[in-house]
Design an enzyme around this catalytic site. Sequence first.
Site, PDB file in Angstrom:
ATOM      1  N   LYS A  89     -16.507   2.597   9.999  1.00 52.19           N
ATOM      2  CA  LYS A  89     -16.002   1.517  10.870  1.00 52.19           C
ATOM      3  C   LYS A  89     -17.104   0.479  10.975  1.00 52.19           C
ATOM      4  O   LYS A  89     -18.248   0.805  11.331  1.00 52.19           O
ATOM      5  CB  LYS A  89     -15.647   2.064  12.247  1.00 52.19           C
ATOM      6  CG  LYS A  89     -15.133   0.999  13.217  1.00 52.19           C
ATOM      7  CD  LYS A  89     -14.521   1.645  14.456  1.00 52.19           C
ATOM      8  CE  LYS A  89     -13.994   0.613  15.427  1.00 52.19           C
ATOM      9  NZ  LYS A  89     -15.051   0.042  16.276  1.00 52.19           N
ATOM     10  N   CYS A 106     -21.407  -0.894  15.994  1.00 49.17           N
ATOM     11  CA  CYS A 106     -21.797  -1.038  17.398  1.00 49.17           C
ATOM     12  C   CYS A 106     -23.014  -1.953  17.532  1.00 49.17           C
ATOM     13  O   CYS A 106     -24.049  -1.708  16.906  1.00 49.17           O
ATOM     14  CB  CYS A 106     -22.098   0.330  17.980  1.00 49.17           C
ATOM     15  SG  CYS A 106     -22.575   0.218  19.705  1.00 49.17           S
ATOM     16  N   PRO A 136     -12.404   4.331  18.655  1.00 49.52           N
ATOM     17  CA  PRO A 136     -13.465   5.051  19.364  1.00 49.52           C
ATOM     18  C   PRO A 136     -14.036   4.153  20.451  1.00 49.52           C
ATOM     19  O   PRO A 136     -14.364   2.993  20.182  1.00 49.52           O
ATOM     20  CB  PRO A 136     -14.512   5.309  18.263  1.00 49.52           C
ATOM     21  CG  PRO A 136     -14.258   4.256  17.228  1.00 49.52           C
ATOM     22  CD  PRO A 136     -12.806   3.923  17.303  1.00 49.52           C
ATOM     23  N   MET A 137     -14.126   4.646  21.670  1.00 45.61           N
ATOM     24  CA  MET A 137     -14.700   3.832  22.747  1.00 45.61           C
ATOM     25  C   MET A 137     -15.537   4.730  23.654  1.00 45.61           C
ATOM     26  O   MET A 137     -15.017   5.625  24.319  1.00 45.61           O
ATOM     27  CB  MET A 137     -13.583   3.126  23.529  1.00 45.61           C
ATOM     28  CG  MET A 137     -12.918   2.027  22.711  1.00 45.61           C
ATOM     29  SD  MET A 137     -11.616   1.139  23.591  1.00 45.61           S
ATOM     30  CE  MET A 137     -10.276   2.307  23.511  1.00 45.61           C
ATOM     31  N   ASN A 174      -8.850  -4.047  12.926  1.00 49.40           N
ATOM     32  CA  ASN A 174      -9.161  -3.838  14.345  1.00 49.40           C
ATOM     33  C   ASN A 174      -9.708  -5.137  14.922  1.00 49.40           C
ATOM     34  O   ASN A 174     -10.296  -5.938  14.222  1.00 49.40           O
ATOM     35  CB  ASN A 174     -10.197  -2.704  14.482  1.00 49.40           C
ATOM     36  CG  ASN A 174     -10.788  -2.611  15.880  1.00 49.40           C
ATOM     37  OD1 ASN A 174     -11.985  -2.833  16.072  1.00 49.40           O
ATOM     38  ND2 ASN A 174      -9.961  -2.306  16.856  1.00 49.40           N
ATOM     39  N   GLY A 175      -9.486  -5.302  16.234  1.00 48.79           N
ATOM     40  CA  GLY A 175     -10.057  -6.428  16.959  1.00 48.79           C
ATOM     41  C   GLY A 175      -8.997  -7.375  17.477  1.00 48.79           C
ATOM     42  O   GLY A 175      -8.296  -8.021  16.688  1.00 48.79           O
ATOM     43  N   HIS A 198     -13.537  -4.108  12.198  1.00 47.93           N
ATOM     44  CA  HIS A 198     -13.463  -4.910  13.429  1.00 47.93           C
ATOM     45  C   HIS A 198     -13.724  -6.350  12.983  1.00 47.93           C
ATOM     46  O   HIS A 198     -14.830  -6.689  12.571  1.00 47.93           O
ATOM     47  CB  HIS A 198     -14.522  -4.418  14.429  1.00 47.93           C
ATOM     48  CG  HIS A 198     -14.503  -5.172  15.722  1.00 47.93           C
ATOM     49  ND1 HIS A 198     -15.273  -4.797  16.794  1.00 47.93           N
ATOM     50  CD2 HIS A 198     -13.815  -6.272  16.124  1.00 47.93           C
ATOM     51  CE1 HIS A 198     -15.061  -5.642  17.808  1.00 47.93           C
ATOM     52  NE2 HIS A 198     -14.179  -6.540  17.413  1.00 47.93           N
TER      53      HIS A 198
HETATM   54  C1  FMN Z   1     -15.863   0.545  26.364  1.00 47.29           C
HETATM   55  C2  FMN Z   1     -15.940   0.435  24.872  1.00 47.29           C
HETATM   56  C3  FMN Z   1     -16.685   1.342  24.158  1.00 47.29           C
HETATM   57  C4  FMN Z   1     -16.736   1.266  22.762  1.00 47.29           C
HETATM   58  N1  FMN Z   1     -17.404   2.249  22.070  1.00 47.29           N
HETATM   59  C5  FMN Z   1     -17.335   2.258  20.712  1.00 47.29           C
HETATM   60  C6  FMN Z   1     -17.843   3.354  19.967  1.00 47.29           C
HETATM   61  O1  FMN Z   1     -18.309   4.369  20.515  1.00 47.29           O
HETATM   62  N2  FMN Z   1     -17.775   3.285  18.605  1.00 47.29           N
HETATM   63  C7  FMN Z   1     -17.225   2.194  17.960  1.00 47.29           C
HETATM   64  O2  FMN Z   1     -17.170   2.171  16.718  1.00 47.29           O
HETATM   65  N3  FMN Z   1     -16.706   1.165  18.650  1.00 47.29           N
HETATM   66  C8  FMN Z   1     -16.737   1.189  19.996  1.00 47.29           C
HETATM   67  N4  FMN Z   1     -16.133   0.175  20.697  1.00 47.29           N
HETATM   68  C9  FMN Z   1     -15.457  -0.919  19.962  1.00 47.29           C
HETATM   69  C10 FMN Z   1     -13.977  -0.565  19.736  1.00 47.29           C
HETATM   70  O3  FMN Z   1     -13.848   0.589  18.940  1.00 47.29           O
HETATM   71  C11 FMN Z   1     -13.220  -1.731  19.061  1.00 47.29           C
HETATM   72  O4  FMN Z   1     -13.793  -1.943  17.795  1.00 47.29           O
HETATM   73  C12 FMN Z   1     -13.312  -3.020  19.864  1.00 47.29           C
HETATM   74  O5  FMN Z   1     -13.024  -2.788  21.228  1.00 47.29           O
HETATM   75  C13 FMN Z   1     -12.343  -4.072  19.299  1.00 47.29           C
HETATM   76  O6  FMN Z   1     -11.021  -3.597  19.356  1.00 47.29           O
HETATM   77  P1  FMN Z   1      -9.999  -4.105  20.511  1.00 47.29           P
HETATM   78  O7  FMN Z   1     -10.026  -5.608  20.496  1.00 47.29           O
HETATM   79  O8  FMN Z   1      -8.676  -3.540  20.106  1.00 47.29           O
HETATM   80  O9  FMN Z   1     -10.513  -3.566  21.802  1.00 47.29           O
HETATM   81  C14 FMN Z   1     -16.065   0.229  22.077  1.00 47.29           C
HETATM   82  C15 FMN Z   1     -15.304  -0.687  22.824  1.00 47.29           C
HETATM   83  C16 FMN Z   1     -15.226  -0.589  24.199  1.00 47.29           C
HETATM   84  C17 FMN Z   1     -14.363  -1.563  24.964  1.00 47.29           C
END
Ligand code: FMN
Length: 432
Positions: A197, A157, A73-74, A270-271, A230
Amino acid sequence: MMKFAGYSLGVSFAPIGSNVFAKSFRFPIVGSIYRGNLRSSRLFSASCWREQSNGKNGVVAKQYLPPWFSVAPMMDWTDNHYRTLARLISKHAWLYTEMIAAETIVHQKDNLDRFLAYSPDQHPIVLQIGGYIENLAKATELANAYCYDEINLNCGCPSPRVAGHGCFGVSLMLDPKFVAEAMSAIAANTNVPVSVKCRIGVDDHDSYDQLCDFIYNVSSFSPTKHFIIHSRKALLNGISPAENRNIPPLKYEYFYGLLRDFPDLTFTINGGISGIDEVNAAREAGAHGVMLGRAAYNNPWHILGHVDTAIYGAPRSGLTRRQVLKKYQVYGDSVLGKYGHKPTVRDIVKPLLNLFHSAPGNGLWKRKADAAFRSCTTIESFFEETLVAIPDLVLDSSAVEPPPGRGDLFANIDSLLPPPYRTREEEIVLCA
Ligand SMILES: Cc1cc2nc3c(=O)[nH]c(=O)nc-3n(C[C@H](O)[C@H](O)[C@H](O)COP(=O)(O)O)c2cc1C
């Protein structure tokens, strides 16, 4: 370990048939999930099929492959537009919505399509929510009509806009009692599985045992059996959300410790995972599922283009980028301006801007896109204006080169594991 009374999750461990499916199969096929009342879960699917025949969205496929790979989710990124693109590239990746505040769903209940509608093609899809407990229950109930495949609560978050309110985001990790109550309220209002999460900790509340206490309490006192971790902690004061995704160090050993210490639960890592080799390495090390965020957004063609074959052992869609864009254009022009002036051409094109990541012509295409945003009023005209920048070879090839990965990322993980968790029942029964 104490078990939550009155809840049972029957997980099918039956192999699906092909070799790749026989390997460490831990997730249920969605259609085979039994959550308390098989009859009502069948009825739920049936009502979703009816929704489709009425012309609304909400079809539930009978069976999906497990969430071995998911897109995170982003907020502002994994919107309907991005998910449409992602599904054109990968049939099997699980897609998460951006977080939608329960308050938005409750207060916009006459306008829900704008926030919750999606094409049936987007299954399997998970709705992520966050909010106050009474709204979480109500929002879940309202979302039922849209037939999401799982409801996920955001406990990770670090944004002050979110975490600062106490009932949102990562600060919830300090209050497992609330999370267990919230998850129970969510589960009571849906027939689909629920998940959390979270991070591995918050500020100095960051020991492995504290993480285990959180998982133990939430899983024991609510129907939550799936956690997405994460694998870095969050720092609540002083750094931005973006820095919070980079500065706290990754501790994958905590994730793999959870796999060892909670063998009855399902965990998605994740992460910082940025390539298909790493996804497969994480799964080989035992992860039930792997979630990618930024890599899947910043390089959708090279990441998602491998998911079906390299992770699910299924055939590739075989679409070229030109064919993907053609389908996307039909979608884009059909939704353009659907809600007054939104979405705009820019909104719809935004997820495409990374489609040619590192391909010849990418820089020129982005410069042309900048100019075209000012002049084009349809997606079709936007493509006419800009795609001349991309060589035919790039547009018409369906071959996908995987980005180089770190296949040995988890090679030494066993030697790094924290000492096993011992449930301190008398101290941590917060929820009894
Ligand atoms: C632009 C952006 C918005 C995000 N929004 C959310 C969100 O709405 N909910 C959430 O649980 N995590 C959110 N995240 C965190 C991601 O879900 C993820 O946990 C984090 O980017 C680490 O994973 P990655 O290293 O694969 O990017 C967001 C990350 C980014 C970059």
